[in-house]
Design an enzyme around this catalytic site. Sequence first.
Site, PDB file in Angstrom:
ATOM      1  N   HIS A 115      -3.890  -7.484  -5.099  1.00 18.94           N
ATOM      2  CA  HIS A 115      -3.105  -9.037  -5.177  1.00 18.94           C
ATOM      3  C   HIS A 115      -2.351  -8.964  -4.437  1.00 18.94           C
ATOM      4  O   HIS A 115      -1.596  -7.896  -3.524  1.00 18.94           O
ATOM      5  CB  HIS A 115      -2.069  -8.469  -6.611  1.00 18.94           C
ATOM      6  CG  HIS A 115      -1.793  -7.379  -6.594  1.00 18.94           C
ATOM      7  ND1 HIS A 115      -1.955  -6.177  -6.111  1.00 18.94           N
ATOM      8  CD2 HIS A 115      -0.160  -6.962  -6.542  1.00 18.94           C
ATOM      9  CE1 HIS A 115      -0.874  -5.540  -7.223  1.00 18.94           C
ATOM     10  NE2 HIS A 115      -0.080  -5.795  -6.685  1.00 18.94           N
ATOM     11  N   TYR A 119      -0.585  -1.707  -9.038  1.00 18.29           N
ATOM     12  CA  TYR A 119      -1.752  -1.446  -9.359  1.00 18.29           C
ATOM     13  C   TYR A 119      -3.404  -1.495  -9.123  1.00 18.29           C
ATOM     14  O   TYR A 119      -2.912  -3.045  -7.465  1.00 18.29           O
ATOM     15  CB  TYR A 119      -1.366  -2.917 -10.718  1.00 18.29           C
ATOM     16  CG  TYR A 119      -1.327  -4.011 -10.633  1.00 18.29           C
ATOM     17  CD1 TYR A 119       0.030  -4.329 -10.525  1.00 18.29           C
ATOM     18  CD2 TYR A 119      -2.869  -4.687 -10.543  1.00 18.29           C
ATOM     19  CE1 TYR A 119       0.098  -5.391 -10.434  1.00 18.29           C
ATOM     20  CE2 TYR A 119      -2.268  -6.125 -10.099  1.00 18.29           C
ATOM     21  CZ  TYR A 119      -0.856  -6.765  -9.850  1.00 18.29           C
ATOM     22  OH  TYR A 119      -0.560  -7.706  -9.891  1.00 18.29           O
ATOM     23  N   TYR A 179       0.937  -0.876   0.041  1.00 18.59           N
ATOM     24  CA  TYR A 179      -0.243  -0.631   0.265  1.00 18.59           C
ATOM     25  C   TYR A 179       1.217   0.575  -0.246  1.00 18.59           C
ATOM     26  O   TYR A 179       1.718   1.457   0.705  1.00 18.59           O
ATOM     27  CB  TYR A 179      -0.793  -0.147   0.948  1.00 18.59           C
ATOM     28  CG  TYR A 179      -1.846   1.203   1.225  1.00 18.59           C
ATOM     29  CD1 TYR A 179      -2.960   0.909   0.249  1.00 18.59           C
ATOM     30  CD2 TYR A 179      -1.587   2.560   1.593  1.00 18.59           C
ATOM     31  CE1 TYR A 179      -3.898   2.058  -0.173  1.00 18.59           C
ATOM     32  CE2 TYR A 179      -2.820   3.384   1.112  1.00 18.59           C
ATOM     33  CZ  TYR A 179      -3.897   2.961   1.061  1.00 18.59           C
ATOM     34  OH  TYR A 179      -5.070   3.614   0.082  1.00 18.59           O
TER      35      TYR A 179
END
Lengths: 312, 312
Positions: free
Chosen positions: A252, A248, A244
Site C-alpha cells: 500500500h 501490514y 518499510y
Amino acid sequence: VNEKITTGTVNRSTLSGIGLVSVLNDNSSRKVACLHGKVASDGNDGQLCDAVIILEKKPFDQNNLQQLLSKKTKLTVDLQNDIYSTFTAFPPPELSDIKATIICPATEKHIRKYTKQKSFIVQETASDYQNITLPYLEKQIAANVFNIQWVFNILEHKVESERIIYEDPDKENGFILLPDMKWDRVDKTALYVIAIPHKRGLRSLRDLSAEHIPLLENILTKGLAVIEEKFGLKSSELRVYFHYQPSYYHLHIHFNNVELDMPGTGALRAHLLADVIENLTLSGNYYRNKTFTFELRENDNLYLEFQRCGKV
Amino acid sequence: VNEKITTGTVNRSTLSGIGLVSVLNDNSSRKVACLHGKVASDGNDGQLCDAVIILEKKPFDQNNLQQLLSKKTKLTVDLQNDIYSTFTAFPPPELSDIKATIICPATEKHIRKYTKQKSFIVQETASDYQNITLPYLEKQIAANVFNIQWVFNILEHKVESERIIYEDPDKENGFILLPDMKWDRVDKTALYVIAIPHKRGLRSLRDLSAEHIPLLENILTKGLAVIEEKFGLKSSELRVYFHYQPSYYHLHIHFNNVELDMPGTGALRAHLLADVIENLTLSGNYYRNKTFTFELRENDNLYLEFQRCGKV
C-alpha cells in the site's frame, strides 16, 4: 470531613486521589506525559487499582488568544535583552486546559503499551530477509497474527465501500484509493489517503521488481490526478511513499499533505514512490537486493527475531 | 483609575495591553503559536509598536506531577467508555506555565521570519541540477552569499579546534568530527555530531561518484567507532545521513541519536549514508543521474529559480 472519596473514573470531578507510581513516557516536544498511577477502585472495597493516565497539553485555541493576552495572564521575567524579552507566563485555568485520558483498571499490557520503548536501528540484507524476516512473516500469517482479510474485504467491496474515493478495477494495475483512519475527509490540510493495489501477493517493497513499474506509475498518476480533482491539492503539495517495514503486509502507498508533521515520514521508514520507480528502472531487482536500514522497538517481535539470529 | 498602562516589555507583569493582529504560525503538535500584536510603546508617546509574541506550552515538569494529580486540577468529562475515560483538565496557573517571548518593536523582517511559510515539493532531475541549481549555487558563491570560509577555518584549525572530537588528517579520505551547534556535548540522549571531509570541491551528494566510496566508508567506520568509544552509543542507536538540499555546500554528514525527534530527518531531505554507499556501489553515477525529490519553502531563492524556469 464531608469530602467524597474519589474512586476510579466514575463521577470524577478533579484529579485527586491518584498516587503517582512512575512516569512511563514523556514527550517534551509534543508535551505529552504517560503516567502509571494507583487509584481507589470504584467498588469502594478499599482496593487500589492500577491506572494509566495520559496527559497532553492542548494546542493554543485561536479563539481565546486575545483573552490570553490580558492581565489575567501573569508574567515573571526570565531574560531581557534589547528588543527580546522572555517570560514565564501563568494563564488562568480556563485557558490552560489539558486533555487527560484515564485507563482504569489498567492491565500489565496497557502499562507496557504506554511505556517508552527504546528503538534500535536494524540492517536487513537480502539474505536476512530470506532467512529471518520472511519466515517470521509466514509464521505470523499462518498463526493468523498478521491477518489481512480486512484488506481483501475492502478490495472486494464487502466493507467500507462507501469510503472509496476512487477505484481502478484492473486486476494487474488497478487499485482502490481510500482515506486513512487518521483523516476526517474534510480538512485538506490534514489530507491522508491510502492506495491499495488489487493485485495479491505483494507483501511489501521487497516483492517489487521491474514488472511492477506499470502498476506503480498507474497509482502515482491516477492517485495524484484524483486528489487534485477531488481535494484541490497538487502533486507539489503531496508526500507519496511506502513504509518499510509496513504495518501490514499487503502492498500500500501513503499520500499525505506535505505540511503534516507526522511520524512515519522519516528516512528510516518512508520510501518515496518516485524514488522507487526510478530505482526499479535502474535495476529491476533493486529492492530484492537492497540492504534496508530501519528502526524497530526493542519489544517488537521482529526485533527479537533479529536478536535471536545474532544480527543485532 | 489607578492602573498603570502596560507598555512594550519594560516592567511588564501581565500580558495585558497587547492587541492581537494575526496568528503568524500555529504548530498544534508542538503547541507553539507565533502572533503579531500591537503594544503601546515604552516611550509613552501614545504610539503603538509592532510586536512578535511567541507562546510555547512547557513540557510537563516531572517534579510537579503529583501536585497536578490533585483536587486543584478540575475536570469535565468528555467521554466514558468501559475502562477508558477522557476529560478536559484545568490545572491551576502555577502548574500551567508557558514560555512567552516578546520581540518589541518588531520589524517587517521579524514578522516574516515567524510567519508560516508554505512548502512545496520540487523534483530536480540531473539536467535541472545542471541548468538551474548549479548556476544558482555558483552565483550565490560568487556573490559571497553562500560563504563556506567558516568550514575551511575549521578544517585548517583556525577556529573551533578545541571542539574537535576526532580528526583523520588524510587529505583524500580524512575528516573532522565535531559537535553540532544544537548539542551541548554532555547529554548523550541528544547526541548530534557532524563529519566534515578534508577534501575540497564536494558540494553535496550530487558530486559523489564511485571514487568517493573509500571516503564515505572511512567516515562511517571511524565516525561510529569514535562515537561508541567517547560517548557509548552504538551504531544501532545512531542515524547517519546527508541532507539534500544541504544548508551549506561543503559535503558533511550528520550523526545523531535515533531517539531524537527532530526536523531534517524526513524522507524528503535525509539520505542514509549506508544507502548512499550501496547506491554508489550499484551505479557509480547514481547521484549524478538521480532525480531528487525535496521540499522548498515558497520564499526560498532556489524555489524562486525553479519557478522562474517553469519547473514548479
